[in-house]
Write a protein that holds these residues in place. Structure first.
Motif, PDB file in Angstrom:
ATOM      1  N   PHE A 383       0.860  -1.186   0.000  1.00 44.37           N
ATOM      2  CA  PHE A 383       0.000   0.000   0.000  1.00 44.37           C
ATOM      3  C   PHE A 383       0.893   1.230   0.000  1.00 44.37           C
ATOM      4  O   PHE A 383       2.061   1.187   0.376  1.00 44.37           O
ATOM      5  CB  PHE A 383      -0.910   0.018   1.230  1.00 44.37           C
ATOM      6  N   SER A 384       0.360   2.335  -0.440  1.00 44.97           N
ATOM      7  CA  SER A 384       1.128   3.577  -0.470  1.00 44.97           C
ATOM      8  C   SER A 384       0.496   4.583   0.473  1.00 44.97           C
ATOM      9  O   SER A 384      -0.695   4.517   0.783  1.00 44.97           O
ATOM     10  CB  SER A 384       1.173   4.130  -1.895  1.00 44.97           C
ATOM     11  N   LEU A 385       1.307   5.496   0.934  1.00 46.72           N
ATOM     12  CA  LEU A 385       0.847   6.552   1.810  1.00 46.72           C
ATOM     13  C   LEU A 385       1.113   7.894   1.135  1.00 46.72           C
ATOM     14  O   LEU A 385       2.139   8.077   0.493  1.00 46.72           O
ATOM     15  CB  LEU A 385       1.578   6.501   3.161  1.00 46.72           C
ATOM     16  N   ALA A 500       5.219 -11.013  11.308  1.00 47.22           N
ATOM     17  CA  ALA A 500       4.429 -12.175  11.685  1.00 47.22           C
ATOM     18  C   ALA A 500       3.234 -12.376  10.760  1.00 47.22           C
ATOM     19  O   ALA A 500       2.606 -13.435  10.794  1.00 47.22           O
ATOM     20  CB  ALA A 500       3.930 -12.016  13.124  1.00 47.22           C
ATOM     21  N   TYR A 501       2.905 -11.381   9.958  1.00 46.73           N
ATOM     22  CA  TYR A 501       1.740 -11.457   9.076  1.00 46.73           C
ATOM     23  C   TYR A 501       2.220 -11.759   7.662  1.00 46.73           C
ATOM     24  O   TYR A 501       2.632 -10.866   6.910  1.00 46.73           O
ATOM     25  CB  TYR A 501       0.952 -10.144   9.160  1.00 46.73           C
ATOM     26  N   SER A 502       2.149 -13.008   7.288  1.00 47.47           N
ATOM     27  CA  SER A 502       2.798 -13.479   6.065  1.00 47.47           C
ATOM     28  C   SER A 502       2.258 -12.849   4.801  1.00 47.47           C
ATOM     29  O   SER A 502       2.998 -12.657   3.835  1.00 47.47           O
ATOM     30  CB  SER A 502       2.644 -14.998   5.956  1.00 47.47           C
ATOM     31  N   THR A 503       0.974 -12.526   4.758  1.00 49.73           N
ATOM     32  CA  THR A 503       0.368 -12.033   3.524  1.00 49.73           C
ATOM     33  C   THR A 503      -0.270 -10.658   3.703  1.00 49.73           C
ATOM     34  O   THR A 503      -1.190 -10.297   2.986  1.00 49.73           O
ATOM     35  CB  THR A 503      -0.702 -13.029   3.026  1.00 49.73           C
ATOM     36  N   SER A 504       0.233  -9.890   4.660  1.00 46.38           N
ATOM     37  CA  SER A 504      -0.325  -8.567   4.912  1.00 46.38           C
ATOM     38  C   SER A 504       0.772  -7.549   5.152  1.00 46.38           C
ATOM     39  O   SER A 504       1.842  -7.872   5.670  1.00 46.38           O
ATOM     40  CB  SER A 504      -1.253  -8.583   6.139  1.00 46.38           C
ATOM     41  N   GLY A 505       0.467  -6.321   4.799  1.00 48.25           N
ATOM     42  CA  GLY A 505       1.313  -5.212   5.170  1.00 48.25           C
ATOM     43  C   GLY A 505       0.844  -4.639   6.497  1.00 48.25           C
ATOM     44  O   GLY A 505      -0.178  -5.046   7.042  1.00 48.25           O
ATOM     45  N   TRP A 506       1.568  -3.689   7.011  1.00 44.93           N
ATOM     46  CA  TRP A 506       1.223  -3.137   8.316  1.00 44.93           C
ATOM     47  C   TRP A 506       1.903  -1.786   8.517  1.00 44.93           C
ATOM     48  O   TRP A 506       2.845  -1.428   7.805  1.00 44.93           O
ATOM     49  CB  TRP A 506       1.658  -4.090   9.440  1.00 44.93           C
ATOM     50  N   VAL A 507       1.378  -1.032   9.478  1.00 43.14           N
ATOM     51  CA  VAL A 507       2.047   0.176   9.951  1.00 43.14           C
ATOM     52  C   VAL A 507       2.132   0.085  11.473  1.00 43.14           C
ATOM     53  O   VAL A 507       1.298  -0.558  12.120  1.00 43.14           O
ATOM     54  CB  VAL A 507       1.299   1.463   9.549  1.00 43.14           C
ATOM     55  N   THR A 508       3.145   0.700  12.015  1.00 36.35           N
ATOM     56  CA  THR A 508       3.276   0.777  13.469  1.00 36.35           C
ATOM     57  C   THR A 508       3.737   2.179  13.827  1.00 36.35           C
ATOM     58  O   THR A 508       4.461   2.818  13.054  1.00 36.35           O
ATOM     59  CB  THR A 508       4.262  -0.274  14.016  1.00 36.35           C
ATOM     60  N   GLY A 509       3.295   2.671  14.961  1.00 35.29           N
ATOM     61  CA  GLY A 509       3.678   4.020  15.358  1.00 35.29           C
ATOM     62  C   GLY A 509       3.378   4.278  16.815  1.00 35.29           C
ATOM     63  O   GLY A 509       2.552   3.594  17.429  1.00 35.29           O
ATOM     64  N   GLU A 569      -1.316  -1.472  12.926  1.00 38.66           N
ATOM     65  CA  GLU A 569      -2.505  -1.771  12.140  1.00 38.66           C
ATOM     66  C   GLU A 569      -2.091  -2.661  10.982  1.00 38.66           C
ATOM     67  O   GLU A 569      -1.148  -2.340  10.240  1.00 38.66           O
ATOM     68  CB  GLU A 569      -3.147  -0.488  11.611  1.00 38.66           C
ATOM     69  N   VAL A 570      -2.781  -3.802  10.839  1.00 37.81           N
ATOM     70  CA  VAL A 570      -2.546  -4.672   9.689  1.00 37.81           C
ATOM     71  C   VAL A 570      -3.430  -4.154   8.561  1.00 37.81           C
ATOM     72  O   VAL A 570      -4.633  -3.960   8.748  1.00 37.81           O
ATOM     73  CB  VAL A 570      -2.883  -6.138  10.032  1.00 37.81           C
ATOM     74  N   ILE A 571      -2.827  -3.945   7.390  1.00 40.40           N
ATOM     75  CA  ILE A 571      -3.501  -3.151   6.378  1.00 40.40           C
ATOM     76  C   ILE A 571      -4.078  -3.947   5.220  1.00 40.40           C
ATOM     77  O   ILE A 571      -5.259  -3.884   4.928  1.00 40.40           O
ATOM     78  CB  ILE A 571      -2.545  -2.083   5.790  1.00 40.40           C
ATOM     79  N   ASP A 572      -3.276  -4.702   4.512  1.00 39.56           N
ATOM     80  CA  ASP A 572      -3.661  -5.083   3.169  1.00 39.56           C
ATOM     81  C   ASP A 572      -3.142  -6.469   2.823  1.00 39.56           C
ATOM     82  O   ASP A 572      -2.289  -7.005   3.523  1.00 39.56           O
ATOM     83  CB  ASP A 572      -3.081  -4.065   2.194  1.00 39.56           C
ATOM     84  N   GLY A 573      -3.618  -7.026   1.730  1.00 40.44           N
ATOM     85  CA  GLY A 573      -3.171  -8.338   1.294  1.00 40.44           C
ATOM     86  C   GLY A 573      -1.851  -8.293   0.548  1.00 40.44           C
ATOM     87  O   GLY A 573      -1.558  -7.343  -0.180  1.00 40.44           O
ATOM     88  N   LEU A 574      -1.046  -9.324   0.725  1.00 42.47           N
ATOM     89  CA  LEU A 574       0.238  -9.450   0.042  1.00 42.47           C
ATOM     90  C   LEU A 574       0.348 -10.905  -0.406  1.00 42.47           C
ATOM     91  O   LEU A 574       0.860 -11.754   0.315  1.00 42.47           O
ATOM     92  CB  LEU A 574       1.378  -9.093   0.985  1.00 42.47           C
TER      93      LEU A 574
END
Length: 769
Positions: A383-385, A500-509, A569-574
Motif C-alpha cells: 500500500f502507499s501513503l 508475523a503477518y505473512s500475507t499482509s502489510g502493516w504500519v506501526t507508530g 494496524e494490519v492493512i492489506d493483502g500481500l
C-alpha cells in the motif's frame, strides 16, 4: 575447565522441544524473550498514578512494539505489544521483547548518557545551550560550503530512531552533500546484492512460521536481530509444522541450541556445500521443473556448474560429511516449496561472500521456494501513503550536485560501476581531499572497518558533526555533538515489510512515552531547528513529527492518534507468488541462476576470472580473502549476540551483565568482550578459561579475555564487535575487533567490509583490564 563442563554458557545437548506452546518453548531454549504475563497483568492496574503507553524499540534497527509503564513521568517497565507484527507471532499471541529491548530503560536513564549539546572551543568539546550549538553549527556549515563546497561533506547513513531520515533531507537535499556511505557495505552487501541481481528485489526474508524445512545458514535467527517475530516464527514452525531446523555455522549459537542439526562448517566454504546440495537435488530429479522452465534463466549453466560438485567433493572442502550433505539436500528439496535456505552476515562478512551467497540463493530457485508459503517472501509494501510535503506545499529542493564519487580505479566494484564510495574507502577519499567533513546520525563508522584510518581521517576532517547518546571514538573526535533522544523519547512510525503477518502489510507508530532527559532533542526537532538556523525552516513546516506522520496516514484513512492507541494496524493483502503478475523485477523478468549479458556484473566476473553462474570461489589471498599460515594459524572474525546490537550497546550495564552471565563470567570484574576459542586450540597455546590474551594479525593486535568453549570449531576464533578502544563502554573495556581491518579488506563485487583475518593468540600475564 572448558565451557562444556559448565551449566552457564556451555554447549547444551539438543533435545526435542516438549514444552507446550511457543512461549514455553522460547523459555526452554533460552531465546531472549521477556514480557512475562505477570508483568503485563500488573501494568493493566493503573490505579496508582500509572499509565501504559506505546513505544517502538529500534536498537537493532527493527520496530518491536512496546508497552511502557509510566509513573510520575518516568518509564519504569517495558513489555511487548500483543499481536504486534514484530513483537509477536500474529494476532492473539503474546508480544515480547529481547534483552536489548528490555535494556532500553537502562539506555534512557544511563548516567553516562550525553545530555547537553557540545561544540569545540579552543580545541576542547564544551557543553553549551542549543541556541549556541545551532548558531555555531550553522556558521561552520556555511564556512564549509564556501571553502570546500557542500559536495565534500560526507553523509554517513546511520539509523534514524524515529524511522524518518530527517538528517538525509537536511544533509543531502538542503545542504547539498552529494556523497554518502553507510551500512550496506559493512553488513549485508553480498547477501542483498546477489539476491537483487538474481531475483530483482533487495532482501528476501523467509516466511518462517509456515516453513517445513529451514536452513539458517550463517544466520543466527534466535538472537532476535529483526524482531521477536523471527525466533517465534521458527519455534512455531517446529511446533505446529514439525519443521526441521538446520543450523550451518562454525559457532554454536542460540539457533544451534534449538536446531535439529548443527553443522559447524569450515568457515568460508559455504558456497561449496551449496553446490553439492544442488548436485544431489538435480541428480535425484527433485528440483521444481515447472518453476525452473517457466520462471528462470541460466539453468543449463547452473546444471553444468554443479555436475561434478558431489557431496564427496564438498566434504573435502567443508569438513561436512558427504552423507550429511545428502541428507539436508534431500530434506530441503522434499519439503519445497515450503522450505527455505537463508544466509546472513556469516556469509556477508566473507571476501568470497558474493559467490557463496549466490550459490545459496540459487537453491531456493532450484526447488521453487521463491515467494511461496514457507519459503522466501517478496516483502513489497502493498500500500502507499500520501506524501505530506505535497499537502504542505514544501517540496524539498535538490541542492546536491549530480557529480558521482571520484573514480579511484583501485577496486573491481568501482571500476565496473557497481558501487562508488564504500565504507573502507572513506579515509582514502579524505586523504585525497575529496571528503573534508562528515555528518552522521547515530553511527560509529570506525566500528565497521578500517578503524585506525577512520580515526585518522576524522582528525584531518575540517568538520565532524554527530548525533549520539554516549561518548565514543566518534563523538570524542567531533566538532559538534548533538544529544539525541532515545527510543522512549521519540515519535516513531514505520510501514512494513516482513513480519508475523505473512500475507499482509502493516504500519506501526507511537508517540513519545516520556519527555527527553536533560537537553536531549528528538530527531525531528533537532533538524527542524538546525534548518531554521540555516534559513531553511520552511522545509520543516510541521510542529512535530507526529503532525507529519498524521498527514502521511491520511492515505489509508488512519490517524496517528488511532495508530498510537493500538500500536499497529494490519492493512492489506500481500499474496504469494507475486512474480506471476508481471514477472521478476530483473532485466529479463526471470529468476536468474546465471545472467551472462554484457552488463557490469559480467565485466566484473571476467575481470576477476570467475563465472557469472554459481561456482566455487575459495579464499585466495588476492581478491577473495586472506588464508591462514604457519605464523597466523587461526582464522578470526567478529560476531553478533542477542545482548548487543552492532557497536552501540556496550554502555548498557544490563546488557553487559547478561552477556557475562551467558558465558559464565559473571563473577569476574571484567565486562569486555571475550575471545571464544576451542579447547583444542587453547591447550596448544597454553590458554585457560578467563586468561588475558593477545590476538595478533599481520596488521594489528587486540587484548581481551579468553572464553574457552566447545561452541566454536577448532582453528576458528571469534569475538563480539563493538568493544575496546573507541566504544561506548565507559572504560573502553575489551578488544576492538575491527582494528584488524584495513582498507583492502573488502569483498571485490560489492565493496563490503571483509571481516575474516588470519591471527595467532598469545597468553599474557596480569589480570584482565
Amino acid at each position: 575447565m572448558s565451557k562444556s563442563e559448565q551449566d552457564d554458557g556451555g554447549v547444551r545437548r539438543r533435545t526435542l522441544l516438549k514444552a507446550g506452546g511457543v512461549a514455553a518453548a522460547a523459555g526452554l531454549t533460552g531465546v531472549g524473550v521477556s514480557g512475562i504475563s505477570g508483568e503485563a497483568e500488573a501494568q493493566e492496574d493503573n490505579g496508582d498514578g500509572r499509565e501504559v503507553v506505546h513505544g517502538n524499540c529500534w536498537i537493532c534497527r527493527e520496530t518491536c512494539g512496546q508497552e511502557i509503564t509510566i509513573e510520575d513521568g518516568k518509564a519504569i517497565d517495558l513489555t511487548g505489544v500483543d499481536g504486534h507484527p514484530k513483537a509477536s507471532i500474529g494476532e492473539g499471541t503474546e508480544g515480547t521483547l529481547c534483552s536489548k529491548g528490555m535494556a532500553q530503560l537502562n539506555k534512557t536513564y544511563n548516567p553516562n548518557r550525553i545530555r547537553r549539546p557540545h561544540i569545540k572551543k579552543d580545541g576542547e568539546l564544551t557543553a553549551v545551550d542549543w541556541d549556541e550549538a545551532f548558531e555555531y553549527t550553522s556558521n561552520r556549515l556555511e564556512e564549509f560550503a564556501e571553502e570546500h563546497g557542500p559536495e565534500k561533506l560526507l553523509r554517513y547513513k546511520g539509523y534514524p530512531l524515529g524511522k524518518h531520515s530527517w538528517e538525509a533531507e537536511f544533509i543531502h537535499n538542503l545542504f547539498g552533500s552529494a556523497i554518502s556511505a553507510g551500512r550496506k557495505t559493512t553488513c549485508h552487501g553480498p547477501f542483498s546484492t546477489s539476491w537483487e541481481w538474481m531475483a530483482g528485489y533487495g532482501r528476501e526474508w523467509p516466511d518462517w512460521q509456515n516453513s517445513e524445512y529451514i536452513i539458517a545458514w550463517g544466520r543466527n535467527v534466535m538472537e532476535c536481530f529483526r524482531g521477536q517475530a523471527e525466533p517465534k516464527g521458527v519455534l512455531k514452525a517446529k511446533e505446529e509444522n514439525d519443521a526441521t531446523l538446520v543450523c550451518i555455522d562454525p559457532r554454536y549459537t542460540k539457533t544451534a541450541e534449538v536446531a535439529d542439526k548443527w553443522i559447524p562448517i569450515e568457515p568460508r566454504t559455504d558456497g561449496a556445500l551449496a553446490l553439492a546440495m544442488a548436485n544431489v537435488i538435480i541428480e535425484e530429479n527433485l528440483y521444481d521443473r515447472d518453476f525452473v522452465s517457466e520462471w528462470t534463466h541460466g539453468f543449463k549453466e547452473y546444471k553444468e556448474a554443479v555436475a561434478d560438485k558431489t557431496p564427496e567433493w564438498a566434504a573435502e572442502i567443508t569438513d561436512v560429511d558427504a552423507d550429511v550433505i545428502r541428507e539436508i539436500a534431500l530434506g530441503f528439496a522434499k519439503a519445497a516449496p515450503s522450505s527455505v535456505v537463508f544466509p546472513w552476515t556469516g556469509l556477508a562478512y566473507q571476501a568470497n561472500g558474493f559467490k557463496n551467497c549466490q550459490n545459496l540463493h540459487a537453491l531456493n530457485g532450484l526447488v521453487g521456494s521463491v515467494d511461496t508459503k514457507g519459503g522466501t517472501r517478496q516483502w513489497r509494501k502493498p500500500f502507499s501513503l500520501d506524501h505530506p510535503r505535497a499537502k504542505a506545499d514544501a517540496e524539498l529542493p535538490s541542492n546536491h550536485s549530480d557529480a558521482s564519487t571520484p573514480d579511484y580505479d583501485d577496486y573491481p566494484f568501482q571500476q565496473h560501476g557497481i558501487r562508488d564510495l564504500t565504507h573502507n574507502m572513506v579515509p582514502k577519499a579524505t586523504e585525497r581531499g575529496d571528503i573534508q567533513g562528515v555528518m552522521m546520525n547515530w553511527s560509529q563508522p570506525p566500528k565497521s572497518g578500517n578503524t585506525r584510518k577512520w580515526w585518522e581521517a576524522m582528525e584531518e576532517m575540517d568538520l565532524v558533526i554527530t548525533v549520539d547518546a554516549f561518548w565514543t571514538g566518534v563523538s570524542k573526535r567531533a566538532d559538534v555533538v548533538f544529544p539525541g533522544a532515545s527510543q522512549l523519547e521519540q515519535t516513531f512510525f514505520k510501514k512494513g515489510g516482513d513480519s508475523a503477518y505473512s500475507t499482509s502489510g502493516w504500519v506501526t507508530g507511537s508517540k513519545p512515552a516520556i519527555e527527553p532527559l536533560g537537553d536531549c532533542k528528538r530527531d525531528y526537532q533537532l533538524y527542524k531547528e538546525l534548518s531554521q538556523a540555516m534559513g531553511w525552516g520552511e522545509y520543516f513546516p510541521w510542529e512535530d513529527a507526529q503532525e507529519y506522520f498524521d498527514s502521511k496516514l491520511d492515505g489509508i484513512g488512519l490517524s496517528f492518534d488511532e495508530l498510537d492507541e493500538k500500536s499497529y494496524e494490519v492493512i492489506d493483502g500481500l499474496p504469494y507468488r507475486q512474480y506471476e503478475d508481471g514477472g521478476f523485477k530483473t532485466v529479463n523478468g526471470l529468476f536468474n541462476f546465471d545472467l551472462d549479458v554484457k552488463d557490469k556484473y559480467k565485466s566484473l566476473a571476467d575481470d576477476l576470472g570467475i563465472s557469472t553462474a554459481p561456482s566455487w570461489v575459495p579464499p585466495d589471498d588476492e581478491h577473495f580473502g586472506e588464508t591462514t599460515n604457519d605464523e597466523y594459524p587461526l582464522l578470526f572474525t567478529d560476531t553478533m549476540v542477542e545482548q548487543f546490537s552492532r557497536g552501540h550497546c556496550q554502555a548498557l550495564s544490563q546488557s553487559l551483565e547478561a552477556y557475562a552471565e551467558r558465558f559464565g563470567h559473571e563473577d569476574e570484574d571484567y565486562r569486555g568482550n571475550y575471545l571464544h576459542i576451542n579447547p583444542r586450540d587453547a591447550e596448544e597455546h597454553g590458554i585457560e578459561d578467563g586468561d588475558w590474551v593477545a590476538v595478533k594479525s599481520a596488521d594489528d593486535e587486540i587484548e581481551l579475555m579468553a572464553n574457552v568453549w566447545e561452541g566454536v570449531r577448532p582453528g576458528w576464533v571469534c569475538t563480539e564487535n563493538g568493544f575496546g578502544e573507541g566504544s561506548s563502554h565507559p572504560d573502553d573495556s575489551g578488544g576492538h575487533s575491527m582494528k584488524f581491518n584495513k582498507e583492502w579488506h573488502m569483498e571485490p563485487t560489492t565493496g563490503m567490509t571483509a571481516r575474516n583475518h588470519p591471527v595467532d593468540v598469545e597468553r599474557l600475564g596480569g589480570e584482565p583490564q
